[in-house]
Enzyme design. Sequence first.
Site, short mmCIF file in Angstrom:
data_model
loop_
_atom_site.label_atom_id
_atom_site.label_comp_id
_atom_site.label_asym_id
_atom_site.label_seq_id
_atom_site.Cartn_x
_atom_site.Cartn_y
_atom_site.Cartn_z
N SER A 1 26.83 26.33 35.81
CA SER A 1 26.60 27.65 36.42
C SER A 1 25.10 27.90 36.45
CB SER A 1 27.23 28.75 35.57
OG SER A 1 28.60 28.57 35.48
N GLU B 1 20.79 30.91 34.28
CA GLU B 1 21.30 30.43 32.99
C GLU B 1 20.40 29.32 32.44
OE1 GLU B 1 25.80 29.98 32.55
OE2 GLU B 1 25.06 28.13 31.67
N ARG C 1 25.60 33.12 26.39
CA ARG C 1 24.68 32.03 26.77
C ARG C 1 23.28 32.25 26.17
NH1 ARG C 1 29.02 30.79 28.16
NH2 ARG C 1 29.67 29.73 30.09
#
Length: 343
Positions: A243, A339, A165
């Site tokens: 998420s 995130e 990510r």
Amino acid sequence: MLTIEHDVNLKPYNSFGLPALAHRLVRIRTEADVRRVVDHPELGRAPKFILGGGSNIVLTRDIDAVVLKIEIPGIRLLEDRSDAWIIEAGAGVAWQELVQWSIDHGYPGLENLALIPGTVGASPVQNIGAYGVELKDRLDSVEVMDLVTGRPALLPASVCRFGYRDSVFKHSDFGGLAGKSVITRVRLRCPKPWMPQLSYLDLARKVEQTGIAEPSARQIFDWVCEIRRAKLPDPSVIGNAGSFFKNPVVTEDQCRDIIGRDPGIVHYPMPDGSIKLAAGWLIDACGWKGKSVGGAAVYDKQALVLVNRGEARGAEVVTLARAIQESVYGRFGIRLEPEPILL
Ligand code: EPU
């Protein structure tokens, strides 16, 4: 012609549905629009904020930087090579539209990444990933434009510094490109021959349940959509950014200690010997499912996802996120990292 919109409410333009104003917003539909911004006497030198589908940001305040809302359209097959199909898509195309198009046209390879919210232009920033495939596994190159010179460049995947990510587009220091370049188009590589990627537990279960041992790309696409719909909230119905935390990666030593105390902890060994822990499990174990701060809440089917129950403000999302981080740190000694980008 360059149109500057003033005091635009960004609530419809971020998947969390958080209110915030863009004092100046410009829609980018072509490369020429980027050049117009660069050449503009005021906007040219002003700091810029790039807005794609708004599926990876938490807006806590109004934005002073010039917001460039990327709306570049178009999907085409660029090249049919012996080892791959190269597809090019405009940064403003919805990611899911591209995946659907590739399946419909018979270019398999993106099916595991079905139904991820956001735009094509945002996909390399986060190195989006799901069900055993990450964008970096399918990326050929990224077309960008420099926000100072207005010059275009084609960046091969090898220079994008992809991590979990993470990428060169997410950082502004150490030669990072955040705020310096804008992604205009993305070229994806659908490899030949196609190989199904079914290693992820949820997909392996589908194979077992249905008895379909050799699923087509379309079948996998359908399965991934089903799995995601069952446990992730649809941002068009309940605001969210997917998420909220990354799955933390720890050393074997750290992990031994934690597993000793909590044998049920969900963890995956990584190729380099480190261990990835399921952040959702950690948060769930601390009893957070369904808890809320104002309009911000922990999704009741998946503790890794924070949702907007109605009129949430960014500050409430951040307060809830901090409280979760503290409680997971208190119990497991692990720091969870968000995130999305908090603004
Ligand atoms: N779990 C719980 N309780 C929860 C949530 C999860 O016990 O409330 C357990 C699950 O039972 C499972 C494990 O934790 O054993 C992992 O959960 P899951 O399989 O749902 O995947 P994840 O690790 O939570 C990651 C990605 C998702 C991606 C899926 C599938 C991250 C941070 N998230 O989720 O990506 O779709 O795997 O590959 O890496 C995103 O980044 O926005 C995203 C949705």
